[in-house]
Design an enzyme around this catalytic site. Structure first.
Site, short mmCIF file in Angstrom:
data_model
loop_
_atom_site.label_atom_id
_atom_site.label_comp_id
_atom_site.label_asym_id
_atom_site.label_seq_id
_atom_site.Cartn_x
_atom_site.Cartn_y
_atom_site.Cartn_z
N ASP A 16 0.85 -1.21 0.00
CA ASP A 16 0.00 0.00 0.00
C ASP A 16 0.88 1.26 0.00
O ASP A 16 0.70 2.16 -0.80
CB ASP A 16 -0.90 0.01 1.24
CG ASP A 16 -1.62 -1.31 1.44
OD1 ASP A 16 -2.52 -1.60 0.66
OD2 ASP A 16 -1.24 -2.06 2.36
N TYR A 192 6.30 -14.31 0.44
CA TYR A 192 5.61 -14.64 1.69
C TYR A 192 6.12 -16.01 2.14
O TYR A 192 6.90 -16.66 1.42
CB TYR A 192 4.10 -14.67 1.45
CG TYR A 192 3.56 -13.41 0.80
CD1 TYR A 192 3.57 -12.21 1.51
CD2 TYR A 192 3.06 -13.41 -0.50
CE1 TYR A 192 3.10 -11.03 0.93
CE2 TYR A 192 2.59 -12.24 -1.09
CZ TYR A 192 2.62 -11.06 -0.38
OH TYR A 192 2.16 -9.90 -0.96
N ARG A 270 6.83 -10.39 -4.90
CA ARG A 270 5.51 -10.70 -4.33
C ARG A 270 4.63 -9.46 -4.45
O ARG A 270 5.06 -8.43 -4.97
CB ARG A 270 5.67 -11.12 -2.88
CG ARG A 270 6.03 -9.98 -1.95
CD ARG A 270 6.25 -10.42 -0.51
NE ARG A 270 6.01 -9.29 0.39
CZ ARG A 270 6.38 -9.27 1.66
NH1 ARG A 270 7.00 -10.29 2.19
NH2 ARG A 270 6.12 -8.21 2.41
N GLY A 271 3.41 -9.53 -3.92
CA GLY A 271 2.55 -8.35 -3.83
C GLY A 271 2.29 -7.71 -5.17
O GLY A 271 2.05 -8.38 -6.17
N GLU A 272 2.30 -6.39 -5.21
CA GLU A 272 1.95 -5.66 -6.43
C GLU A 272 3.11 -4.78 -6.91
O GLU A 272 3.45 -4.76 -8.08
CB GLU A 272 0.72 -4.79 -6.11
CG GLU A 272 0.35 -3.83 -7.18
CD GLU A 272 -1.08 -3.30 -7.05
OE1 GLU A 272 -1.94 -3.98 -6.46
OE2 GLU A 272 -1.32 -2.21 -7.57
N ASP A 273 3.76 -4.11 -5.98
CA ASP A 273 4.77 -3.14 -6.40
C ASP A 273 6.07 -3.83 -6.82
O ASP A 273 6.63 -3.51 -7.87
CB ASP A 273 5.03 -2.13 -5.28
CG ASP A 273 5.86 -0.97 -5.78
OD1 ASP A 273 5.46 -0.36 -6.80
OD2 ASP A 273 6.92 -0.67 -5.20
N SER A 274 6.56 -4.78 -6.01
CA SER A 274 7.81 -5.46 -6.39
C SER A 274 7.60 -6.24 -7.69
O SER A 274 8.53 -6.38 -8.51
CB SER A 274 8.30 -6.38 -5.27
OG SER A 274 7.30 -7.31 -4.91
#
Ligand code: TRH
Length: 380
Positions: A16, A192, A270-274
């Site tokens: 976020d 994760y 992982r996630g969105e930004d990386s």
């Protein structure tokens, strides 16, 4: 120049704040806007921007005014453009101030990234609000008709200059305590918790080509520790097992994380930004998608694989898909890794082509600016 307020509620992890901090900097630097970034957990912000203060109500970094989002919310004049990131709930008093104001304001809900088909159909739709406020959905995305991806104007030039300069890369890695071994492939690992890690590490340790694995501090360290059978790992720790050398890194500042991705031959993200930054690195990647209830993330994973693989040879596309599925299922990495290596040259070429293809489209800050300008002219 307009005033923009971006609201970031840190739900968990760093995505976020990672996305909103990047967007805020770009809107200030490239579009010349006066941007306030409201963050409800400065601790997460400080991990990405270590020079920042953990408790300042108001601080300025990279041309952005970073404000602590506290309750009760201060009585401020709302900005002309208001971005709520990932459907976070704006303070009631701020919405009230927008409602009673005689100035028109543009309110955008910046949504999560997805490669699914429905996204383009929802991008830019109005989200009717009481009191006549004008709110719209804004979806990032990989295809025409979406809001595009976050990408600074000079990003790819900086990345390519860095990748062409072995000395600068070496100096950067040395600043992290890493000395690259000449024949070793370099892999970064950000993920994760993942039960599939042990199988992958077994395969890397047995691989004829040496691997140097760089692991920034984070959730995956517990699985790494279990595999190594060692006491808690801390930054600077090194372990060798067969042909695998593992190096634990500190969690680095956000701009340094880009440089780390640019140095590596393969990036596990992982996630969105990386995930997006690894694509701009122009190197093969492995995505650990954020797991959602009822397995909704699998549709997102498959949707991305479908568009990413569209121009790949079928064998390479299948090897990549099986590798990603194994990682996200937490099993089967021992078999998926050698199959991936067989497709390696094709995947390397494709990573750079995909980067070029995506960079030919408007970036997210530019599409936001265009949306704002259209809204202004429509209102005039
Ligand atoms: O941390 P993430 O998993 O974050 C998010 C959140 O969980 C969010 O709720 C969820 O919806 C979303 O994923 C999909 O992964 P992400 O998005 O990759 O964010 C990590 C940020 O941390 C990114 O900006 C890069 C940065 N980073 C550093 O600055 N230094 C580091 O050493 C590392 C490993 C990452």
């Amino acid at each position: 120049m307009a005033r923009w307020d971006i609201f970031c509620s840190v739900v968990d992890n760093y995505g976020d704040i990672g996305v909103t901090w990047r967007l805020a900097r770009q809107l200030a630097a490239e579009q010349g806007h006066a941007v306030r970034l409201w963050v409800d957990e400065l601790g997460a912000f400080v991990r990405l921007c270590p020079e920042a203060s953990l408790d300042a109500q108001c601080q300025h970094w990279s041309g952005v005014e970073v404000r602590q989002w506290v309750e009760p919310f201060p009585a401020v004049e709302p900005a002309q453009v208001v971005v709520e990131a990932f459907a976070c709930q704006l303070p009631a008093s701020y919405i009230e101030a927008m409602t009673v104001s005689s100035t028109r304001r543009l309110w955008l809900n910046l949504e999560y990234l997805s490669a699914e088909d429905w996204v383009a159909g929802f991008h830019g739709l109005p989200s009717p609000q009481p009191g006549g406020l004008q709110k719209f959905f804004f979806f990032p995305g990989f295809v025409e008709g979406t809001g595009g991806l976050l990408r600074e104007a000079d990003l790819l030039a900086r990345r390519r200059a860095f990748q062409a300069d072995a000395q600068t890369q070496q100096a950067f890695l040395q600043s992290l305590g890493v000395v690259r071994e000449p024949e070793a492939r370099l892999i970064s690992l950000f993920a994760y918790e993942n039960a599939g890690l042990a199988g992958w590490l077994d395969a890397l340790a047995a691989d004829p080509q040496p691997t140097h694995l760089l692991v920034p501090q984070g959730k995956i360290l517990a699985d790494l520790q279990t595999w190594l059978g060692e006491a808690p790992l801390t930054p600077g720790d090194n372990s060798r097992c067969g042909n695998l050398l593992i190096h634990v890194l500190p969690f680095v500042a956000q701009d340094d994380y880009d440089r780390l991705l640019w140095c590596c031959d393969l990036n596990a993200v992982r996630g969105e930004d990386s995930f997006i930054r690894a694509q701009w690195a122009g190197r093969p990647l492995l995505w650990h998608i954020y797991p959602q209830e009822e397995g909704a993330h699998w549709d997102k994973l498959e949707a991305f694989l479908a568009i990413y693989s569209a121009d790949l040879m079928p064998e390479a596309a299948a090897a990549q898909a099986e590798f990603w599925r194994a990682w996200n299922a937490g099993e089967g990495m021992e078999a998926a890794w050698p199959a991936l290596l067989a497709a390696w040259p094709a995947l390397q070429r494709h990573a750079e082509q995909w980067c070029d293809q995506q960079a030919a489209r408007s970036d997210l800050a530019t599409t936001l600016e265009q949306f704002y300008l259209n809204w202004l002219s429509y209102a005039a």
